[in-house]
Design a protein around this motif. Structure first.
Motif, PDB file in Angstrom:
ATOM      1  N   ARG A 190     -28.676  15.110 -42.990  1.00 57.82           N
ATOM      2  CA  ARG A 190     -29.129  16.508 -43.629  1.00 57.82           C
ATOM      3  C   ARG A 190     -28.511  16.582 -45.046  1.00 57.82           C
ATOM      4  O   ARG A 190     -29.319  17.223 -45.829  1.00 57.82           O
ATOM      5  CB  ARG A 190     -28.344  17.749 -43.104  1.00 57.82           C
ATOM      6  CG  ARG A 190     -28.931  17.645 -41.293  1.00 57.82           C
ATOM      7  CD  ARG A 190     -30.480  18.035 -41.066  1.00 57.82           C
ATOM      8  NE  ARG A 190     -30.684  18.056 -39.891  1.00 57.82           N
ATOM      9  CZ  ARG A 190     -31.328  17.067 -38.990  1.00 57.82           C
ATOM     10  NH1 ARG A 190     -31.281  15.783 -39.847  1.00 57.82           N
ATOM     11  NH2 ARG A 190     -31.170  16.910 -37.868  1.00 57.82           N
ATOM     12  N   GLN A 191     -27.324  15.964 -45.437  1.00 59.45           N
ATOM     13  CA  GLN A 191     -26.921  16.105 -46.774  1.00 59.45           C
ATOM     14  C   GLN A 191     -28.023  15.223 -47.739  1.00 59.45           C
ATOM     15  O   GLN A 191     -28.526  15.355 -48.798  1.00 59.45           O
ATOM     16  CB  GLN A 191     -25.548  15.503 -47.009  1.00 59.45           C
ATOM     17  CG  GLN A 191     -25.116  15.342 -48.183  1.00 59.45           C
ATOM     18  CD  GLN A 191     -24.813  16.229 -49.123  1.00 59.45           C
ATOM     19  OE1 GLN A 191     -24.864  17.266 -48.680  1.00 59.45           O
ATOM     20  NE2 GLN A 191     -24.432  16.069 -50.618  1.00 59.45           N
ATOM     21  N   VAL A 192     -28.416  14.062 -47.281  1.00 58.35           N
ATOM     22  CA  VAL A 192     -29.438  13.154 -47.762  1.00 58.35           C
ATOM     23  C   VAL A 192     -30.555  13.760 -47.897  1.00 58.35           C
ATOM     24  O   VAL A 192     -31.445  13.860 -49.027  1.00 58.35           O
ATOM     25  CB  VAL A 192     -29.450  11.838 -46.932  1.00 58.35           C
ATOM     26  CG1 VAL A 192     -30.658  10.962 -47.791  1.00 58.35           C
ATOM     27  CG2 VAL A 192     -28.351  10.988 -47.228  1.00 58.35           C
ATOM     28  N   GLU A 193     -31.233  14.709 -46.764  1.00 58.58           N
ATOM     29  CA  GLU A 193     -32.287  15.239 -46.914  1.00 58.58           C
ATOM     30  C   GLU A 193     -32.277  16.235 -48.010  1.00 58.58           C
ATOM     31  O   GLU A 193     -33.363  16.878 -48.961  1.00 58.58           O
ATOM     32  CB  GLU A 193     -32.754  15.968 -45.608  1.00 58.58           C
ATOM     33  CG  GLU A 193     -33.172  15.155 -44.647  1.00 58.58           C
ATOM     34  CD  GLU A 193     -33.062  15.692 -43.407  1.00 58.58           C
ATOM     35  OE1 GLU A 193     -33.613  15.042 -42.255  1.00 58.58           O
ATOM     36  OE2 GLU A 193     -32.907  16.983 -43.203  1.00 58.58           O
ATOM     37  N   TRP A 194     -31.136  17.187 -48.005  1.00 56.75           N
ATOM     38  CA  TRP A 194     -31.043  18.071 -49.157  1.00 56.75           C
ATOM     39  C   TRP A 194     -30.958  17.494 -50.605  1.00 56.75           C
ATOM     40  O   TRP A 194     -31.722  18.047 -51.398  1.00 56.75           O
ATOM     41  CB  TRP A 194     -29.640  18.661 -48.941  1.00 56.75           C
ATOM     42  CG  TRP A 194     -29.139  19.781 -49.919  1.00 56.75           C
ATOM     43  CD1 TRP A 194     -29.718  21.058 -50.047  1.00 56.75           C
ATOM     44  CD2 TRP A 194     -28.233  19.774 -51.110  1.00 56.75           C
ATOM     45  NE1 TRP A 194     -28.810  21.655 -51.082  1.00 56.75           N
ATOM     46  CE2 TRP A 194     -27.869  20.866 -51.669  1.00 56.75           C
ATOM     47  CE3 TRP A 194     -27.455  18.576 -51.326  1.00 56.75           C
ATOM     48  CZ2 TRP A 194     -27.197  21.084 -52.835  1.00 56.75           C
ATOM     49  CZ3 TRP A 194     -26.708  18.812 -52.528  1.00 56.75           C
ATOM     50  CH2 TRP A 194     -26.589  19.777 -53.159  1.00 56.75           C
ATOM     51  N   LEU A 195     -30.213  16.192 -50.622  1.00 57.17           N
ATOM     52  CA  LEU A 195     -30.327  15.915 -51.920  1.00 57.17           C
ATOM     53  C   LEU A 195     -31.712  15.212 -52.321  1.00 57.17           C
ATOM     54  O   LEU A 195     -32.302  15.478 -53.686  1.00 57.17           O
ATOM     55  CB  LEU A 195     -29.514  14.300 -51.819  1.00 57.17           C
ATOM     56  CG  LEU A 195     -28.015  14.730 -51.981  1.00 57.17           C
ATOM     57  CD1 LEU A 195     -27.300  13.490 -51.598  1.00 57.17           C
ATOM     58  CD2 LEU A 195     -27.568  15.062 -53.343  1.00 57.17           C
ATOM     59  N   GLU A 201     -21.225  26.703 -34.159  1.00 57.55           N
ATOM     60  CA  GLU A 201     -22.403  27.300 -34.863  1.00 57.55           C
ATOM     61  C   GLU A 201     -22.990  26.393 -35.893  1.00 57.55           C
ATOM     62  O   GLU A 201     -24.251  26.257 -35.965  1.00 57.55           O
ATOM     63  CB  GLU A 201     -21.892  28.534 -35.605  1.00 57.55           C
ATOM     64  CG  GLU A 201     -22.871  29.412 -36.219  1.00 57.55           C
ATOM     65  CD  GLU A 201     -22.418  30.683 -36.944  1.00 57.55           C
ATOM     66  OE1 GLU A 201     -22.948  31.447 -37.491  1.00 57.55           O
ATOM     67  OE2 GLU A 201     -21.148  30.923 -36.569  1.00 57.55           O
ATOM     68  N   PHE A 202     -22.236  25.989 -36.697  1.00 59.65           N
ATOM     69  CA  PHE A 202     -22.733  24.803 -37.858  1.00 59.65           C
ATOM     70  C   PHE A 202     -23.438  23.584 -37.075  1.00 59.65           C
ATOM     71  O   PHE A 202     -24.631  23.211 -37.704  1.00 59.65           O
ATOM     72  CB  PHE A 202     -21.330  24.400 -38.420  1.00 59.65           C
ATOM     73  CG  PHE A 202     -21.873  23.297 -39.539  1.00 59.65           C
ATOM     74  CD1 PHE A 202     -22.405  23.707 -40.848  1.00 59.65           C
ATOM     75  CD2 PHE A 202     -21.483  21.895 -39.575  1.00 59.65           C
ATOM     76  CE1 PHE A 202     -22.998  22.862 -41.676  1.00 59.65           C
ATOM     77  CE2 PHE A 202     -21.872  21.023 -40.459  1.00 59.65           C
ATOM     78  CZ  PHE A 202     -22.455  21.396 -41.562  1.00 59.65           C
ATOM     79  N   MET A 203     -22.791  23.125 -36.107  1.00 59.69           N
ATOM     80  CA  MET A 203     -23.447  21.973 -35.619  1.00 59.69           C
ATOM     81  C   MET A 203     -24.906  22.248 -34.914  1.00 59.69           C
ATOM     82  O   MET A 203     -25.676  21.341 -34.955  1.00 59.69           O
ATOM     83  CB  MET A 203     -22.691  21.031 -34.615  1.00 59.69           C
ATOM     84  CG  MET A 203     -21.643  20.471 -35.010  1.00 59.69           C
ATOM     85  SD  MET A 203     -22.230  18.977 -36.270  1.00 59.69           S
ATOM     86  CE  MET A 203     -20.776  18.188 -36.651  1.00 59.69           C
ATOM     87  N   ALA A 204     -24.955  23.567 -34.347  1.00 61.79           N
ATOM     88  CA  ALA A 204     -26.152  23.918 -33.610  1.00 61.79           C
ATOM     89  C   ALA A 204     -27.239  23.930 -35.045  1.00 61.79           C
ATOM     90  O   ALA A 204     -28.520  23.749 -34.864  1.00 61.79           O
ATOM     91  CB  ALA A 204     -26.115  25.424 -33.059  1.00 61.79           C
ATOM     92  N   ASP A 205     -26.834  24.594 -36.073  1.00 62.24           N
ATOM     93  CA  ASP A 205     -27.774  24.546 -37.155  1.00 62.24           C
ATOM     94  C   ASP A 205     -28.210  23.102 -37.766  1.00 62.24           C
ATOM     95  O   ASP A 205     -29.200  22.983 -38.171  1.00 62.24           O
ATOM     96  CB  ASP A 205     -27.361  25.255 -38.341  1.00 62.24           C
ATOM     97  CG  ASP A 205     -27.334  26.890 -38.076  1.00 62.24           C
ATOM     98  OD1 ASP A 205     -28.204  27.330 -37.417  1.00 62.24           O
ATOM     99  OD2 ASP A 205     -26.885  27.649 -38.742  1.00 62.24           O
ATOM    100  N   VAL A 206     -27.179  22.090 -37.481  1.00 59.73           N
ATOM    101  CA  VAL A 206     -27.316  20.826 -38.066  1.00 59.73           C
ATOM    102  C   VAL A 206     -28.556  20.131 -37.203  1.00 59.73           C
ATOM    103  O   VAL A 206     -29.302  19.616 -37.592  1.00 59.73           O
ATOM    104  CB  VAL A 206     -26.203  19.990 -37.674  1.00 59.73           C
ATOM    105  CG1 VAL A 206     -26.427  18.533 -37.875  1.00 59.73           C
ATOM    106  CG2 VAL A 206     -25.099  20.333 -38.871  1.00 59.73           C
ATOM    107  N   ALA A 207     -28.635  20.498 -35.954  1.00 61.03           N
ATOM    108  CA  ALA A 207     -29.748  20.276 -35.026  1.00 61.03           C
ATOM    109  C   ALA A 207     -31.142  20.693 -35.059  1.00 61.03           C
ATOM    110  O   ALA A 207     -31.980  20.186 -34.963  1.00 61.03           O
ATOM    111  CB  ALA A 207     -29.053  20.484 -33.473  1.00 61.03           C
ATOM    112  N   ASN A 208     -30.963  22.117 -35.674  1.00 57.06           N
ATOM    113  CA  ASN A 208     -32.383  22.817 -35.634  1.00 57.06           C
ATOM    114  C   ASN A 208     -32.814  23.029 -37.073  1.00 57.06           C
ATOM    115  O   ASN A 208     -34.063  23.401 -37.215  1.00 57.06           O
ATOM    116  CB  ASN A 208     -31.958  24.184 -34.891  1.00 57.06           C
ATOM    117  CG  ASN A 208     -31.544  23.874 -33.527  1.00 57.06           C
ATOM    118  OD1 ASN A 208     -32.319  23.236 -32.754  1.00 57.06           O
ATOM    119  ND2 ASN A 208     -30.519  24.274 -32.995  1.00 57.06           N
TER     120      ASN A 208
END
Length: 414
Positions: free
Chosen positions: A208-213, A361-368
């Protein structure tokens, strides 16, 4: 038969899968990007070798033994600039290669190497592989705050050992213990070095970090440096993305620990693999030959190494480790320090991080969520972040960053 019913009991080292004589264990990735063994029960012969190879099921005790400690800083300024701390691993690796040996470490997988991490999430993948040339050691330099895929590295180490070559393997404590369990002991020509690991961030978070970058920069960089020294030096954690595959491409992005969302997640203990919150490998007395880690407050023990270029603290765990470090002294300056002073206050050596209450909660958002949505939601560039960034940068420009940091540490201790 290996069976993972509790994710906090698996480090993902793959020793079980590689040890299986029927090759009926596959390492499969779940939503967080962490791999776990899955057994094909129809092919399993219940030999029990997978369980014997598991370092979590067979943790070595933290038994006191004689140790020595050293400060290490590489002589080559280019190597030192590329290294996370003092370049000790490069010096150790040079000594092994000079002896006709081979070195296994973690780096970005390129080209055909990507098959080692097939199924792992993300565009950029980190895995273990070998190099035999000093000119290729740069691929292992600079920290990777993401779990490396071990893949077939253990069997490759075993094959090289059979030829009689000296082999150096460096990895996290769990990966090192996994290797020794896979091998069933430590052959005379094997050298193992671990590093003091805070925790292993789940791969999906890095994806997700790479997608954000990619969205932020508008260009798909090929290398991410988690501890870049070029901007502020050694003591200030700074993440950057580079255009090419080397360590000297154009810097497309560069932000410090108070701003970068990946570093903020890491140091908030939101993004780690479940086992990292109760890591069984947090020990002072380890089964490796050497243990390496940072020394930001080196000024406590040595002013000559306190130059903001980086220094590695090395804890000798065996006679073989001492012999290798002695050979590595041709490539780096070293100074022996009191071993008790070296480990004093180093919580990461023996204590696990505590899970953030909002981790699930954070990991749920990582998945979605995609990378841009995730990072903007959880780590906005708020007024508080802007103020902290301004304060850090101002202190650095005025040359008072280090004194201020030390003052804050003293106040916190009180």
């Amino acid at each position: 038969m290996i069976s993972i019913t509790d994710k906090s009991k698996c480090c993902g080292c793959a020793a079980c899968a590689q040890k299986c004589p029927k090759q009926c264990i596959s390492m499969e990735y779940e939503a967080e990007g962490c791999e776990y063994p899955v057994v094909n029960a129809d092919q399993c012969i219940d030999c029990g070798l997978c369980e014997k190879a598991c370092p979590v099921l067979n943790v070595d005790k933290d038994e006191p033994k004689s140790q020595r400690a050293f400060l290490v800083q590489h002589n080559d300024q280019k190597v030192l600039a590329e290294s996370t701390s003092g370049g000790a691993f490069t010096a150790l690796a040079q000594a092994v290669i000079a002896n006709g040996g081979i070195v296994f470490g973690a780096g970005y997988l390129r080209g055909e190497q990507l098959v080692r991490a097939e199924g792992a999430p993300g565009r950029l993948k980190v895995g273990h592989f070998s190099v035999e040339s000093v000119d290729e050691l740069w691929r292992f330099r600079n920290s990777k705050y993401v779990q490396s895929v071990v893949g077939p590295a253990y069997p490759e180490v075993k094959q090289q050992l059979k030829t009689g070559r000296e082999v150096l393997f460096i990895g996290t404590p769990c990966q090192c213990e996994g290797l020794l369990r896979f091998l069933g002991g430590k052959p005379a020509n094997l050298r193992v070095a671990d590093f003091v690991c805070r925790a292993n961030p789940a791969r999906a978070v890095f994806a997700r970090q790479v997608e954000w970058l990619d969205a932020k920069v508008g260009v798909k960089g090929e290398t991410v440096l988690f501890r870049d020294k070029s901007r502020f030096g050694y003591r200030y954690s700074n993440m950057c993305e580079l255009e090419g595959e080397t360590l000297y491409g154009e810097r497309l992005y560069s932000e410090g620990v108070e701003t970068d969302p990946y570093l903020r997640a890491f140091f908030a203990d939101l993004s780690d693999r479940p086992i990292c919150y109760e890591c069984p490998f947090k020990k002072r007395y380890r089964v490796t030959d050497l243990t390496c880690w940072d020394f930001f407050d080196v000024y406590r023990l040595s002013k000559e190494f306190d130059d903001n270029r980086g220094v590695t603290r090395v804890l000798i765990q065996s006679d073989e480790g001492q012999e290798l470090l002695d050979r590595a002294s041709s490539y780096a300056r070293m100074k022996e320090i009191d071993v008790e002073a070296a480990v004093e206050g180093v919580r990461e050596l023996t204590k696990s991080v505590k899970p953030n209450p909002r981790r699930d909660e954070f990991m749920a958002d990582v998945a979605n969520l995609d990378g841009e949505e995730l990072m903007n939601k959880w780590f906005p560039d708020s007024g508080k972040v802007k103020a902290e960034r301004f304060a850090r940068h101002t202190c650095e420009k005025l040359g008072i960053y280090d004194p201020m940091k030390r003052l804050v540490k003293k106040i916190i201790k009180k």
